[in-house]
Design a protein around this motif. Structure first.
Motif, PDB file in Angstrom:
ATOM      1  N   PRO A  93       0.836  -1.223   0.000  1.00 18.10           N
ATOM      2  CA  PRO A  93       0.000   0.000   0.000  1.00 18.10           C
ATOM      3  C   PRO A  93       0.868   1.270   0.000  1.00 18.10           C
ATOM      4  O   PRO A  93       1.953   1.300   0.575  1.00 18.10           O
ATOM      5  N   ILE A  94       0.348   2.311  -0.644  1.00 15.38           N
ATOM      6  CA  ILE A  94       0.976   3.634  -0.621  1.00 15.38           C
ATOM      7  C   ILE A  94       0.152   4.514   0.314  1.00 15.38           C
ATOM      8  O   ILE A  94      -1.063   4.633   0.156  1.00 15.38           O
ATOM      9  N   ARG A  95       0.811   5.132   1.275  1.00 16.80           N
ATOM     10  CA  ARG A  95       0.113   5.963   2.272  1.00 16.80           C
ATOM     11  C   ARG A  95       0.582   7.410   2.149  1.00 16.80           C
ATOM     12  O   ARG A  95       1.735   7.683   1.809  1.00 16.80           O
ATOM     13  N   ASP A  96      -0.353   8.337   2.451  1.00 14.16           N
ATOM     14  CA  ASP A  96       0.004   9.756   2.445  1.00 14.16           C
ATOM     15  C   ASP A  96       0.592  10.147   3.794  1.00 14.16           C
ATOM     16  O   ASP A  96       0.857   9.287   4.652  1.00 14.16           O
ATOM     17  N   ALA A  97       0.813  11.449   3.988  1.00 10.19           N
ATOM     18  CA  ALA A  97       1.467  11.921   5.212  1.00 10.19           C
ATOM     19  C   ALA A  97       0.648  11.628   6.462  1.00 10.19           C
ATOM     20  O   ALA A  97       1.188  11.528   7.564  1.00 10.19           O
ATOM     21  N   THR A  98      -0.684  11.470   6.316  1.00  8.06           N
ATOM     22  CA  THR A  98      -1.547  11.189   7.464  1.00  8.06           C
ATOM     23  C   THR A  98      -1.734   9.703   7.708  1.00  8.06           C
ATOM     24  O   THR A  98      -2.436   9.318   8.624  1.00  8.06           O
ATOM     25  N   GLY A  99      -1.115   8.861   6.861  1.00  7.94           N
ATOM     26  CA  GLY A  99      -1.253   7.426   7.022  1.00  7.94           C
ATOM     27  C   GLY A  99      -2.406   6.808   6.258  1.00  7.94           C
ATOM     28  O   GLY A  99      -2.625   5.591   6.336  1.00  7.94           O
ATOM     29  N   GLN A 100      -3.151   7.632   5.508  1.00  8.33           N
ATOM     30  CA  GLN A 100      -4.266   7.103   4.731  1.00  8.33           C
ATOM     31  C   GLN A 100      -3.748   6.423   3.462  1.00  8.33           C
ATOM     32  O   GLN A 100      -2.820   6.907   2.819  1.00  8.33           O
ATOM     33  N   ILE A 101      -4.388   5.310   3.111  1.00  5.06           N
ATOM     34  CA  ILE A 101      -3.995   4.581   1.897  1.00  5.06           C
ATOM     35  C   ILE A 101      -4.525   5.325   0.682  1.00  5.06           C
ATOM     36  O   ILE A 101      -5.719   5.594   0.568  1.00  5.06           O
ATOM     37  N   VAL A 102      -3.606   5.682  -0.216  1.00 10.18           N
ATOM     38  CA  VAL A 102      -3.996   6.432  -1.419  1.00 10.18           C
ATOM     39  C   VAL A 102      -3.755   5.627  -2.690  1.00 10.18           C
ATOM     40  O   VAL A 102      -4.088   6.086  -3.779  1.00 10.18           O
ATOM     41  N   GLY A 103      -3.195   4.439  -2.557  1.00  5.74           N
ATOM     42  CA  GLY A 103      -2.947   3.627  -3.738  1.00  5.74           C
ATOM     43  C   GLY A 103      -2.067   2.447  -3.381  1.00  5.74           C
ATOM     44  O   GLY A 103      -1.891   2.111  -2.202  1.00  5.74           O
ATOM     45  N   LEU A 104      -1.510   1.811  -4.408  1.00  8.02           N
ATOM     46  CA  LEU A 104      -0.618   0.683  -4.174  1.00  8.02           C
ATOM     47  C   LEU A 104       0.524   0.713  -5.178  1.00  8.02           C
ATOM     48  O   LEU A 104       0.418   1.291  -6.275  1.00  8.02           O
ATOM     49  N   LEU A 105       1.637   0.089  -4.780  1.00  4.54           N
ATOM     50  CA  LEU A 105       2.818  -0.039  -5.621  1.00  4.54           C
ATOM     51  C   LEU A 105       3.033  -1.506  -5.932  1.00  4.54           C
ATOM     52  O   LEU A 105       2.986  -2.353  -5.034  1.00  4.54           O
ATOM     53  N   GLY A 106       3.245  -1.797  -7.221  1.00  5.25           N
ATOM     54  CA  GLY A 106       3.493  -3.173  -7.638  1.00  5.25           C
ATOM     55  C   GLY A 106       4.894  -3.330  -8.208  1.00  5.25           C
ATOM     56  O   GLY A 106       5.338  -2.504  -9.010  1.00  5.25           O
TER      57      GLY A 106
END
Length: 657
Positions: A390-403
């Motif tokens: 998972p890709i998380r923003d500065a607040t820890g929210q999941i904004v996407g994924l990296l494969g």
């Protein structure tokens, strides 16, 4: 006085008839009183009206009336008293006053005649009333004008103060602005700059005074600047966006951008107003960001892996060129906005990818080492190993994924060979087990026989053997024992290389304390100072760690044996990476020139006569540490002691569990 006895009173002349005497008596008395009253009234009038003209005439009339009244009182008096000289004197005085009044009245008559008539006075009175009204109105107007002037003066002062306050506030506002603000005359003279302008360019008020704007324009920008000024003067209503370079006082180049417009008065331009931003750092950061982006793209395209990233809806947001080529795309930019439905996967593959995406995006857990086949754009099937995180923003929210995908096709093709090699290795291990059994049993039997018969030879035939024969028998026994020890050490080295690993938490400090007690018990006469760091915990194989510490402590004990006192220390060096454990002594040490031989099998840096041993102990230590994934090394100097260091990776606990 005046010889009164010579004359007869008037009453006697009239023979004193009562009726006749009462008439002059009453008349003269009343007239005397009336005259005196008139005189008093005139005096009172003159006292109250001192503005009356002809005062002397009035006073003569008062005197005339007074003496007139006095004559009447004297006439009453002479009815009984014959004071005719007094009466005559008063009359003479009266005549003098009357004559003086007449003489004084003659020149006054013309003046009196010039006095206005009642009608004229009425007219004058009306005019005076009208004039008085006008004067009153004028005074009222003057008062109103004075009030208006006061109001206007006060309002003007308030307005002036308000304007001054507004100007101060405007200057404060402009000075607090972060923008660079300047006002320039059409001729190019700088009229006003704010504090941000002065701070950025490094000029003070004295520098700005009489400064031309061409002084701060970069020479490369002069032509463009003149073109902009000409355009503004031609079409004053325009607002022109500019991007130019200024020269600071210290010679620095300042990149600015903003707007310029004209300030007009009566339709004519009187100033050019500049509102600019210092974008030097922004431009630099943008350039660095662009370079970083290009460098990141270079890294992504250089990595021999297939890399992509998606948003929360499983929509592709980017990839590297290797992944784009695999998917049949002309460039990595082409994938942005696409979904797996638009790529050359099979339906089963698309469904599988979406399920994996949903699991990562909803749980926040990574999916690692996912293996399977994937269809390429050319239709070929390739074996892939994928990781999705998972890709998380500065607040820890999941904004996407990296494969990240690796091509394991060759690995899969070599799987059969690896299985074959594994089988061969298992056969070799079985043969090694058989050899180990043979060494531990078949070689020990002859050694026991040699040792036993040499011992029997000494006991049964010792009397018939000379000293040389006895020495030979002792050497046979000693070498047989050394051969047995060597076999034991070789077996230990073999077991270290093959034994199964069982990880537990070990307190190395307690283990060192136990082994040190055993060594001290074996030679209680030795004076050795033991320094043991407390609570050195490690997650490792307990049997192998005992072998490691036993060999290292045996070495420290052995190589300090020729010193009357010794010092042996076990400690830990903490660092960001793996902790470093060490055993240090102050014994014989070694020459660093031969350090490469230190951990080799059967290699010794001292003779067997100096220090007994087989040359296998340190090799066993190195093999045990390597089996844990750690490192071992040593430092030392001749007769200055030696220090042996080793590490056990901290990640072993997570790997083992």
């Amino acid at each position: 006085m005046f010889h009164q006895l010579m004359y007869v009173p008037q009453g006697e002349c009239a023979l004193w008839p009562t009726n006749l005497m009462s008439l002059p008596l009453i008349a003269d008395t009343l007239m005397g009183i009336a005259y005196y009253a008139i005189a008093c009234s005139l005096i009172y009038f003159l006292q109250k009206r001192k503005d009356i003209p002809f005062t002397s005439i009035f006073l003569l009339f008062v005197a005339f009336i007074v003496v007139g009244g006095t004559n009447h009182f004297i006439d009453v008096w002479t009815l009984w008293h014959p004071d005719y000289w007094l009466s005559g004197t008063v009359k003479v005085i009266t005549a003098g006053i009357v004559v003086s009044t007449a003489l004084q009245l003659i020149p006054v008559i013309p003046q009196v005649l010039d006095l206005p008539s009642p009608a004229h006075l009425e007219q004058i009175n009306q005019q005076l009333q009208q004039l008085q009204q006008e004067i009153s109105e004028r005074k009222q107007a003057e008062q109103q004008l004075q009030q208006l002037n006061q109001f206007l003066g006060l309002n003007l002062r308030e307005r002036t103060a308000a304007l001054v306050k507004q100007e101060i506030q405007l200057h404060a506002f402009l000075d607090n602005a972060t923008d660079l603000i300047q006002s320039v005359s059409p001729e190019g003279k700088i009229l006003f700059v704010n504090q941000a302008w002065k701070t950025t360019l490094g000029y003070n008020d004295a520098d700005v005074d009489q400064m031309s704007v061409s002084r701060i324009i970069h020479p490369d920008e002069i032509a463009c600047f003149q073109s902009v000024i000409q355009q503004l003067l031609t079409t004053p209503g325009d607002v022109i966006a500019v991007e130019t370079k200024f020269i600071a006082k210290d010679g620095r180049e300042i990149l600015v951008e903003g707007n310029i417009n004209c300030q007009l008065e009566n339709g004519q331009p009187v100033a050019l107003r500049w509102i600019l931003n210092d974008v030097t750092q922004y431009k630099k950061a943008t350039e660095e960001l662009q370079n970083s982006k290009l460098f990141l793209e270079l890294i992504l395209n250089t990595i021999p892996l297939y890399i992509f990233w998606k948003d929360q809806e499983s929509v592709y947001q980017g990839c590297n060129e290797r992944w784009a080529t695999m998917a049949g795309l002309a460039s990595s930019e082409q994938v942005v906005g696409m979904t797996d439905q638009q790529l050359p996967w099979t339906d089963d593959e698309r469904e599988w990818y979406l399920r994996c995406d949903r699991k990562v995006l909803t749980t926040g857990q990574s999916l690692l080492n996912i293996q399977g086949q994937q269809t390429q754009a050319d239709g070929q099937q390739k074996w892939r190993q994928a990781n999705k995180v998972p890709i998380r923003d500065a607040t820890g929210q999941i904004v996407g994924l990296l494969g990240i995908i690796a091509d394991i096709t060759k690995r899969q093709h070599t799987g059969g060979q690896l299985q074959q090699y594994t089988s061969q290795l298992e056969v070799a291990n079985q043969e090694l087990e058989a050899f180990t059994y043979s060494v531990s049993h078949d070689l020990r039997a002859p050694l026991r026989a040699i040792n036993g018969f040499s011992q029997a030879l000494l006991e049964d035939y010792g009397d018939t053997l000379d000293e040389t024969g006895k020495d030979y028998c002792n050497r046979i026994r000693k070498n047989a024992s050394r051969m047995g020890l060597l076999i034991d050490n070789l077996l230990t080295l073999s077991r270290v290389a093959r034994a199964a690993m069982h990880y537990v938490t070990i307190n190395l400090s307690d283990l060192v304390q136990e082994l040190a007690s055993e060594l001290q018990t074996s030679a209680p006469h030795r004076s050795v100072e033991w320094i043991i760091a407390p609570d050195a915990l490690v997650y490792a194989d307990a049997n192998l760690m005992r072998i490691v510490l036993n060999n290292l402590l045996q070495n420290a004990w052995k190589f300090t044996s020729y010193h009357p006192t010794a010092r042996i220390e076990f400690g830990v060096l903490q660092q960001d990476e793996d902790p470093i454990y060490f055993i240090q002594d102050d014994g014989a040490g070694f020459d660093l020139a031969y350090i490469q031989m230190l951990f080799r099998v059967f290699q010794r840096l001292h003779t067997i006569h100096e220090f007994p041993g087989t040359g296998i102990g340190l090799a066993t230590v190195e093999r045990a540490i390597h089996r844990h994934g750690g490192k071992v090394w040593a430092e030392g100097a001749v007769e200055q002691g030696a220090t042996f260091y080793f590490t056990i990776p901290k990640y072993l606990h997570s790997v083992a569990t």
